[in-house]
Design an enzyme around this catalytic site. Structure first.
Site, PDB file in Angstrom:
ATOM      1  N   ASP A  56      40.454  35.286  48.664  1.00 28.49           N
ATOM      2  CA  ASP A  56      41.657  34.440  48.069  1.00 28.49           C
ATOM      3  C   ASP A  56      42.363  33.000  48.105  1.00 28.49           C
ATOM      4  O   ASP A  56      41.153  32.071  48.964  1.00 28.49           O
ATOM      5  CB  ASP A  56      42.811  34.887  48.751  1.00 28.49           C
ATOM      6  CG  ASP A  56      44.459  34.481  48.789  1.00 28.49           C
ATOM      7  OD1 ASP A  56      44.459  33.609  47.412  1.00 28.49           O
ATOM      8  OD2 ASP A  56      44.687  34.214  49.763  1.00 28.49           O
ATOM      9  N   ARG A  97      44.500  26.561  45.656  1.00 30.06           N
ATOM     10  CA  ARG A  97      44.998  25.803  46.060  1.00 30.06           C
ATOM     11  C   ARG A  97      43.932  25.232  46.538  1.00 30.06           C
ATOM     12  O   ARG A  97      43.892  23.776  46.754  1.00 30.06           O
ATOM     13  CB  ARG A  97      44.918  26.296  47.702  1.00 30.06           C
ATOM     14  CG  ARG A  97      46.996  27.192  48.134  1.00 30.06           C
ATOM     15  CD  ARG A  97      47.103  27.262  49.190  1.00 30.06           C
ATOM     16  NE  ARG A  97      46.603  29.442  49.191  1.00 30.06           N
ATOM     17  CZ  ARG A  97      46.317  29.888  50.223  1.00 30.06           C
ATOM     18  NH1 ARG A  97      46.000  29.700  51.259  1.00 30.06           N
ATOM     19  NH2 ARG A  97      46.047  30.841  50.027  1.00 30.06           N
ATOM     20  N   HIS A 113      39.295  29.496  39.902  1.00 28.62           N
ATOM     21  CA  HIS A 113      38.639  30.480  39.789  1.00 28.62           C
ATOM     22  C   HIS A 113      37.686  30.581  39.067  1.00 28.62           C
ATOM     23  O   HIS A 113      36.573  30.775  39.247  1.00 28.62           O
ATOM     24  CB  HIS A 113      39.854  31.445  38.553  1.00 28.62           C
ATOM     25  CG  HIS A 113      41.541  31.310  38.727  1.00 28.62           C
ATOM     26  ND1 HIS A 113      41.337  31.782  40.128  1.00 28.62           N
ATOM     27  CD2 HIS A 113      42.645  30.844  38.559  1.00 28.62           C
ATOM     28  CE1 HIS A 113      42.663  32.083  41.200  1.00 28.62           C
ATOM     29  NE2 HIS A 113      43.039  31.602  39.416  1.00 28.62           N
ATOM     30  N   GLU A 139      49.456  42.725  40.994  1.00 28.64           N
ATOM     31  CA  GLU A 139      50.942  41.968  41.097  1.00 28.64           C
ATOM     32  C   GLU A 139      50.337  40.695  40.139  1.00 28.64           C
ATOM     33  O   GLU A 139      51.413  39.948  39.902  1.00 28.64           O
ATOM     34  CB  GLU A 139      50.597  41.966  42.864  1.00 28.64           C
ATOM     35  CG  GLU A 139      51.551  43.210  42.862  1.00 28.64           C
ATOM     36  CD  GLU A 139      51.380  44.317  43.545  1.00 28.64           C
ATOM     37  OE1 GLU A 139      49.834  43.409  43.853  1.00 28.64           O
ATOM     38  OE2 GLU A 139      51.537  44.921  43.825  1.00 28.64           O
ATOM     39  N   LEU A 170      22.418  47.713  45.835  1.00 31.20           N
ATOM     40  CA  LEU A 170      23.664  47.692  45.857  1.00 31.20           C
ATOM     41  C   LEU A 170      24.526  47.668  45.302  1.00 31.20           C
ATOM     42  O   LEU A 170      24.575  48.108  43.797  1.00 31.20           O
ATOM     43  CB  LEU A 170      23.687  45.994  45.550  1.00 31.20           C
ATOM     44  CG  LEU A 170      25.726  45.089  46.697  1.00 31.20           C
ATOM     45  CD1 LEU A 170      25.886  45.132  47.938  1.00 31.20           C
ATOM     46  CD2 LEU A 170      25.644  43.696  46.177  1.00 31.20           C
TER      47      LEU A 170
HETATM   48  C1  IPE Z   1      45.470  38.858  46.505  1.00 30.84           C
HETATM   49  O1  IPE Z   1      45.760  37.193  46.014  1.00 30.84           O
HETATM   50  C2  IPE Z   1      44.866  39.335  45.811  1.00 30.84           C
HETATM   51  C3  IPE Z   1      42.852  38.887  45.041  1.00 30.84           C
HETATM   52  C4  IPE Z   1      43.170  37.834  46.028  1.00 30.84           C
HETATM   53  C5  IPE Z   1      42.508  39.473  43.378  1.00 30.84           C
HETATM   54  P1  IPE Z   1      47.054  37.324  46.336  1.00 30.84           P
HETATM   55  O2  IPE Z   1      46.814  35.596  45.916  1.00 30.84           O
HETATM   56  O3  IPE Z   1      47.260  37.980  45.094  1.00 30.84           O
HETATM   57  O4  IPE Z   1      47.568  37.582  47.177  1.00 30.84           O
HETATM   58  P2  IPE Z   1      49.432  37.242  47.647  1.00 30.84           P
HETATM   59  O5  IPE Z   1      49.864  36.970  46.731  1.00 30.84           O
HETATM   60  O6  IPE Z   1      49.624  36.048  48.522  1.00 30.84           O
HETATM   61  O7  IPE Z   1      49.955  38.729  48.772  1.00 30.84           O
HETATM   62  C1  IPE Z   2      43.140  34.526  44.424  1.00 34.59           C
HETATM   63  O1  IPE Z   2      43.127  33.158  44.994  1.00 34.59           O
HETATM   64  C2  IPE Z   2      42.413  34.420  43.018  1.00 34.59           C
HETATM   65  C3  IPE Z   2      43.156  35.732  42.473  1.00 34.59           C
HETATM   66  C4  IPE Z   2      44.341  36.159  42.188  1.00 34.59           C
HETATM   67  C5  IPE Z   2      42.845  36.219  41.189  1.00 34.59           C
HETATM   68  P1  IPE Z   2      43.963  32.740  43.809  1.00 34.59           P
HETATM   69  O2  IPE Z   2      44.771  31.989  42.863  1.00 34.59           O
HETATM   70  O3  IPE Z   2      45.294  34.060  44.748  1.00 34.59           O
HETATM   71  O4  IPE Z   2      44.534  31.408  44.956  1.00 34.59           O
HETATM   72  P2  IPE Z   2      45.909  30.488  45.967  1.00 34.59           P
HETATM   73  O5  IPE Z   2      46.409  31.690  47.029  1.00 34.59           O
HETATM   74  O6  IPE Z   2      47.406  30.623  45.064  1.00 34.59           O
HETATM   75  O7  IPE Z   2      45.395  29.367  46.506  1.00 34.59           O
HETATM   76 MG    MG Z   3      46.375  33.419  46.575  1.00 34.80          MG
END
Ligand code: IPE
Ligand code: IPE
Ligand code: MG
Length: 262
Positions: A30, A34, A47, A77, A141
């Site tokens: 995650d 940001r 990404h 989601e 792995l």
């Molecule tokens: C969880 O991250 C999903 C992935 C890392 C693929 P999100 O950014 O979607 O989670 P929330 O929305 O903060 O719970």
């Molecule tokens: C996780 O990073 C990647 C996916 C959920 C695909 P985010 O895209 O959720 O990044 P933040 O949490 O908004 O920074």
């Molecule tokens: Mg996120």
């Protein structure tokens, strides 16, 4: 089936005895959005940068002899995000599959994709099937990519498949127990989940491996995913190795057990 654990090569960044290395690590990757926004860029730039962090975590997992690494790439989601962002994530998934599969295969890494794949377009599904077939026999792995994955989906899916067997008279209602259930979730061929890492500073599971995290150790870090280096991953593994896992027993019972096995 799982193969023999790869011999870990000694590495300066992680000095953990092989019996303290987690067999199965999962990561909620995650913080990409940001990370990019902090740099004044589009979220999708984050990404793309996240792919390098995937490469380094796979490298370290293999080097240390982790048997199975499960990465949360796209949740059930995440479809609700802006259309353009979802589009870029799908494109990226497809491109990375294409560019990395040969390397994974050369490094004796088995690739699996878990999640409800029926939502993906047929060419992506075909690429996934081919990549899984190519790497099926690899033993260093197992890399599981969780895509269109949801922990609740996994539990409902297992339940459906068990119910179908019941309806076909292949099993009896008394056969349903935790072991049987475990054989029907998407991680059935993998070791128990030992360590669940979440980058990006939030302290939640976000519908990841709900059934599997029953006794996993949790590790949270503020580091945003694109900055999560091999060294940071090694720190998480070191932290895991220093924990006492009690599984409901007392600390004294665990010490007695450990004394008996050493
Ligand atoms: C969880 O991250 C999903 C992935 C890392 C693929 P999100 O950014 O979607 O989670 P929330 O929305 O903060 O719970
Ligand atoms: C996780 O990073 C990647 C996916 C959920 C695909 P985010 O895209 O959720 O990044 P933040 O949490 O908004 O920074
Ligand atoms: Mg996120």
């Amino acid at each position: 089936m799982l193969g023999k654990r790869a011999e870990p090569s000694s590495t300066a960044i992680c000095n953990v005895a092989i019996d303290k290395i987690p067999r199965h690590v999962a990561i909620i990757m995650d913080g990409n959005g940001r990370w990019a926004q902090q740099k004044g860029k589009l979220r999708t730039f984050g990404h793309k940068a996240g792919v390098d962090a995937v490469r380094s975590s796979v490298r370290l997992a293999r080097k240390l002899g982790v048997e199975s690494l499960t990465l949360f790439a796209f949740s059930s989601e995440n479809w609700q995000r802006p259309k353009e962002e979802v589009g870029v994530l799908m494109q990226l998934f497809s491109m990375v599959l294409k560019s990395e599969v040969k390397k994974l295969n050369k490094n004796n890494i088995r690739l699996k994709v878990i999640g409800d794949l029926s939502a993906f377009d047929s060419s992506l599904q075909e690429k996934i099937n081919k990549a899984e077939a190519l790497t099926e026999k690899n033993t260093a792995l197992t890399l599981n990519i969780a895509a269109n994955y949801g922990g609740r989906w996994d539990i409902v899916d297992a339940t459906k498949r068990i119910a179908q067997k019941l309806a076909n008279n292949e099993i009896d209602v008394h056969d349903i127990n935790e072991d049987l259930f475990n054989q029907h979730v998407s991680t059935s061929q993998l070791p128990e989940l030992d360590l669940l890492i979440r980058t990006g500073g939030d302290h939640r599971v976000s519908n990841f491996l709900l059934w599997q995290c029953a006794y996993a150790e949790f590790y949270f870090t503020e580091t945003l995913w694109p900055d999560f280096s091999e060294e940071m991953f090694a720190l998480a593994i070191q932290d895991f190795a220093n924990r006492q896992r009690r599984f409901g027993l007392t600390g004294a019972q665990i010490m007695t057990q450990d004394a008996g096995t050493s």
